[in-house]
Scaffold this motif. Structure first.
Motif, PDB file in Angstrom:
ATOM      1  N   TYR A  23     -14.942   9.228  -6.366  1.00 13.32           N
ATOM      2  CA  TYR A  23     -15.429  10.174  -7.455  1.00 13.32           C
ATOM      3  C   TYR A  23     -16.061   9.679  -8.289  1.00 13.32           C
ATOM      4  O   TYR A  23     -17.419  10.664  -8.876  1.00 13.32           O
ATOM      5  CB  TYR A  23     -14.315  11.236  -7.195  1.00 13.32           C
ATOM      6  CG  TYR A  23     -13.586  11.585  -6.709  1.00 13.32           C
ATOM      7  CD1 TYR A  23     -13.952  11.942  -5.211  1.00 13.32           C
ATOM      8  CD2 TYR A  23     -12.641  12.760  -6.019  1.00 13.32           C
ATOM      9  CE1 TYR A  23     -14.001  12.974  -3.788  1.00 13.32           C
ATOM     10  CE2 TYR A  23     -11.976  13.394  -5.346  1.00 13.32           C
ATOM     11  CZ  TYR A  23     -12.579  13.606  -4.230  1.00 13.32           C
ATOM     12  OH  TYR A  23     -12.558  13.813  -3.324  1.00 13.32           O
ATOM     13  N   SER A  24     -15.442   9.224  -9.425  1.00 13.21           N
ATOM     14  CA  SER A  24     -16.225   7.700 -10.181  1.00 13.21           C
ATOM     15  C   SER A  24     -17.769   7.705  -9.775  1.00 13.21           C
ATOM     16  O   SER A  24     -18.232   8.097 -10.914  1.00 13.21           O
ATOM     17  CB  SER A  24     -14.903   7.237 -10.272  1.00 13.21           C
ATOM     18  OG  SER A  24     -14.283   7.904 -11.494  1.00 13.21           O
ATOM     19  N   ILE A  33     -14.172  16.286 -17.239  1.00 14.61           N
ATOM     20  CA  ILE A  33     -14.000  15.287 -15.421  1.00 14.61           C
ATOM     21  C   ILE A  33     -13.862  14.642 -15.312  1.00 14.61           C
ATOM     22  O   ILE A  33     -13.519  14.400 -14.550  1.00 14.61           O
ATOM     23  CB  ILE A  33     -16.534  15.703 -15.694  1.00 14.61           C
ATOM     24  CG1 ILE A  33     -17.084  16.571 -16.361  1.00 14.61           C
ATOM     25  CG2 ILE A  33     -16.099  14.368 -14.275  1.00 14.61           C
ATOM     26  CD1 ILE A  33     -18.375  16.361 -16.517  1.00 14.61           C
ATOM     27  N   SER A  34     -13.318  13.052 -15.982  1.00  9.90           N
ATOM     28  CA  SER A  34     -12.485  12.144 -15.886  1.00  9.90           C
ATOM     29  C   SER A  34     -11.054  13.426 -15.826  1.00  9.90           C
ATOM     30  O   SER A  34     -10.747  12.360 -14.023  1.00  9.90           O
ATOM     31  CB  SER A  34     -12.677  11.213 -16.640  1.00  9.90           C
ATOM     32  OG  SER A  34     -13.739  10.972 -16.688  1.00  9.90           O
ATOM     33  N   LEU A  43     -10.423  15.259 -14.867  1.00  4.77           N
ATOM     34  CA  LEU A  43     -10.234  16.438 -13.175  1.00  4.77           C
ATOM     35  C   LEU A  43      -9.972  15.684 -12.450  1.00  4.77           C
ATOM     36  O   LEU A  43      -9.499  15.686 -11.254  1.00  4.77           O
ATOM     37  CB  LEU A  43     -11.897  17.318 -13.396  1.00  4.77           C
ATOM     38  CG  LEU A  43     -11.053  18.614 -12.178  1.00  4.77           C
ATOM     39  CD1 LEU A  43      -9.793  19.439 -12.098  1.00  4.77           C
ATOM     40  CD2 LEU A  43     -12.765  19.492 -12.284  1.00  4.77           C
ATOM     41  N   SER A  98     -19.174  22.695 -19.650  1.00  3.29           N
ATOM     42  CA  SER A  98     -18.086  22.793 -19.099  1.00  3.29           C
ATOM     43  C   SER A  98     -16.898  21.332 -19.365  1.00  3.29           C
ATOM     44  O   SER A  98     -15.970  21.321 -18.225  1.00  3.29           O
ATOM     45  CB  SER A  98     -18.677  20.628 -18.576  1.00  3.29           C
ATOM     46  OG  SER A  98     -19.101  20.343 -17.329  1.00  3.29           O
ATOM     47  N   SER A  99     -17.013  21.219 -20.399  1.00  2.00           N
ATOM     48  CA  SER A  99     -16.101  20.105 -20.980  1.00  2.00           C
ATOM     49  C   SER A  99     -14.904  21.514 -20.591  1.00  2.00           C
ATOM     50  O   SER A  99     -13.683  21.212 -20.397  1.00  2.00           O
ATOM     51  CB  SER A  99     -15.560  20.244 -22.684  1.00  2.00           C
ATOM     52  OG  SER A  99     -15.808  20.898 -23.392  1.00  2.00           O
ATOM     53  N   SER A 135     -13.459  21.891 -17.831  1.00  2.00           N
ATOM     54  CA  SER A 135     -12.939  20.810 -16.563  1.00  2.00           C
ATOM     55  C   SER A 135     -11.695  20.935 -17.156  1.00  2.00           C
ATOM     56  O   SER A 135     -10.336  20.634 -16.255  1.00  2.00           O
ATOM     57  CB  SER A 135     -13.600  19.689 -16.946  1.00  2.00           C
ATOM     58  OG  SER A 135     -14.724  19.656 -16.888  1.00  2.00           O
ATOM     59  N   CYS A 180     -16.701  22.901 -12.657  1.00  2.00           N
ATOM     60  CA  CYS A 180     -17.074  22.045 -13.604  1.00  2.00           C
ATOM     61  C   CYS A 180     -18.500  21.891 -13.557  1.00  2.00           C
ATOM     62  O   CYS A 180     -19.466  21.905 -14.849  1.00  2.00           O
ATOM     63  CB  CYS A 180     -15.980  20.932 -13.856  1.00  2.00           C
ATOM     64  SG  CYS A 180     -16.660  19.558 -12.731  1.00  2.00           S
ATOM     65  N   LEU A 181     -19.706  21.813 -12.800  1.00  2.00           N
ATOM     66  CA  LEU A 181     -21.002  21.609 -12.638  1.00  2.00           C
ATOM     67  C   LEU A 181     -21.606  23.054 -12.890  1.00  2.00           C
ATOM     68  O   LEU A 181     -22.499  22.373 -12.399  1.00  2.00           O
ATOM     69  CB  LEU A 181     -21.650  20.976 -11.545  1.00  2.00           C
ATOM     70  CG  LEU A 181     -20.565  19.399 -11.258  1.00  2.00           C
ATOM     71  CD1 LEU A 181     -21.130  19.135  -9.835  1.00  2.00           C
ATOM     72  CD2 LEU A 181     -21.079  18.218 -12.411  1.00  2.00           C
ATOM     73  N   PHE A 185     -20.297  10.503  -9.765  1.00  2.00           N
ATOM     74  CA  PHE A 185     -21.228  10.742 -11.250  1.00  2.00           C
ATOM     75  C   PHE A 185     -22.326   9.488 -12.083  1.00  2.00           C
ATOM     76  O   PHE A 185     -22.616   9.481 -13.019  1.00  2.00           O
ATOM     77  CB  PHE A 185     -20.140  11.079 -12.631  1.00  2.00           C
ATOM     78  CG  PHE A 185     -20.012  12.471 -11.732  1.00  2.00           C
ATOM     79  CD1 PHE A 185     -20.602  13.318 -12.451  1.00  2.00           C
ATOM     80  CD2 PHE A 185     -18.793  12.949 -11.796  1.00  2.00           C
ATOM     81  CE1 PHE A 185     -20.081  15.252 -11.955  1.00  2.00           C
ATOM     82  CE2 PHE A 185     -18.244  14.067 -11.237  1.00  2.00           C
ATOM     83  CZ  PHE A 185     -19.473  15.049 -11.604  1.00  2.00           C
TER      84      PHE A 185
END
Length: 269
Positions: free
Chosen positions: A163-164, A146-147, A149, A227-228, A231, A258-259, A167
C-alpha cells in the motif's frame, strides 16, 4: 493531557533512538537530498529550480509512508493495542501521536533542506515563506493521515509495504519532483493529480517559489487539508484494537474516500 504529553515525548524520542525510524525520518531523506543535489543538479540543471520543494516533499513521503504504517501494524499484531485499551488509552491518541511526532521530525528536516539547498547547490529560496509553511503543514498532515490509514487497514506488514509503495513510487515518477509536471502526457498528468505529492509540488511552485502553477494552487492546498481530515476520520472509524478481531465497522475499501478531494481537484483544476 499529562498522559498525552508523556506518550508524545516517548514517541518523539523513539523516532531518534530507533534505528529504523531514524533512517526514515532523517538519514534517508537527507542522504537522498545530498545525492540528488550533487548528481541530478549536474545532469539536469532544471532540477535545481525545484530542488528545495521537491526534496521537502520527498522527505515527507519517506518519513510518513515508510515510517508510520508498519509500527502501527506490528503493535496491533503483538497485542500492544489491547494493553492500551485496558489502560484507557483512546484510539485517537494511538493514531495521532505517531503522526504528530513524525511531523515534528519532518519540520526539522525541512528546515535543514531549506537552509542548506541555496548554500550547497545554489537552489532558489522560497519567495513567500508564509505560503511555504502552509503548504508544508498541509502536505505533512495529508501524508501522515494517509499513512495512519494504511496502518489501520493493512492486515499485515507485507500488505503495508504494498500500500505504501502504491503512493511512494508513482509520486517519485509523476509528481513533478524529478522533472516538470508539464512534460507528462495528458493522461499521466491527470492520474498524477490523484497523488498528494503532485498537489503539493503544484502549490509550492505557484504559491511559494514564484513559478507558474500547472493547475489551481489553492485548490491543491484545500485538497490536501480536506484529505487529511478524511484520512484521520476514516482511520479512527476503521481502527481495530486486535488483529484477531475479524469484524470491522466497514470494508477497508472505504479508505479510498481519502482520495476524493484529489479526484474532485482533477476534474475542476
Amino acid at each position: 493531557m499529562t498522559a498525552f504529553i508523556n506518550h508524545f515525548t516517548f514517541e518523539f524520542r523513539t523516532g531518534i533512538r530507533n534505528k529504523q525510524l531514524l533512517l526514515m525520518n532523517y538519514l534517508f531523506p537527507l542522504g537522498f537530498f545530498l545525492m540528488m543535489g550533487f548528481v541530478m543538479g549536474g545532469i539536469n540543471p532544471l532540477f535545481v529550480d525545484n530542488m528545495t520543494p521537491a526534496m521537502v516533499v520527498f522527505g515527507v513521503l519517506a518519513a510518513t509512508l515508510l515510517g508510520i504504517p508498519d509500527p502501527l501494524v506490528n503493535a496491533r499484531e503483538n497485542g500492544i493495542f489491547r494493553s492500551y485499551k485496558i489502560n484507557g488509552v483512546p484510539s485517537i491518541s494511538i493514531l495521532t501521536i505517531p503522526a504528530l511526532t513524525t511531523m515534528l521530525h519532518l519540520l526539522i528536516v525541512t528546515v535543514i533542506i531549506t537552509a542548506t539547498a541555496p548554500l550547497l547547490f545554489d537552489a532558489p529560496s522560497p519567495v513567500n515563506w508564509f505560503n511555504y509553511a502552509i503548504i508544508f503543514v498541509a502536505l505533512a498532515f495529508a501524508m501522515a493521515g494517509i499513512s495512519v490509514l494504511i496502518g489501520v487497514i493493512s492486515p499485515n506488514s507485507r500488505v503495508t509495504i504494498m500500500y505504501s509503495q502504491l503512493f511512494f513510487i508513482p509520486s517519485i515518477l509523476l509528481a513533478g519532483m524529478m522533472f516538470p509536471f508539464d512534460m507528462l502526457p495528458e493522461a499521466a498528468g491527470k492520474i498524477a493529480q490523484l497523488l498528494p505529492a503532485t498537489q503539493a509540488m503544484n502549490a509550492f511552485k505557484g504559491l511559494a517559489m514564484g513559478g507558474m502553477a500547472d493547475f489551481n494552487p489553492w485548490g491543491s492546498v484545500i485538497a490536501l487539508i480536506t484529505s487529511s481530515v478524511l484520512s484521520f476520520g476514516l482511520a479512527v472509524f476503521l481502527f481495530s484494537w486486535d488483529s484477531r478481531n475479524t469484524e470491522r465497522r466497514a470494508h477497508p475499501l472505504l479508505a479510498l474516500l481519502c482520495l476524493l478531494p484529489f479526484v474532485i481537484s482533477m476534474f475542476i483544476g
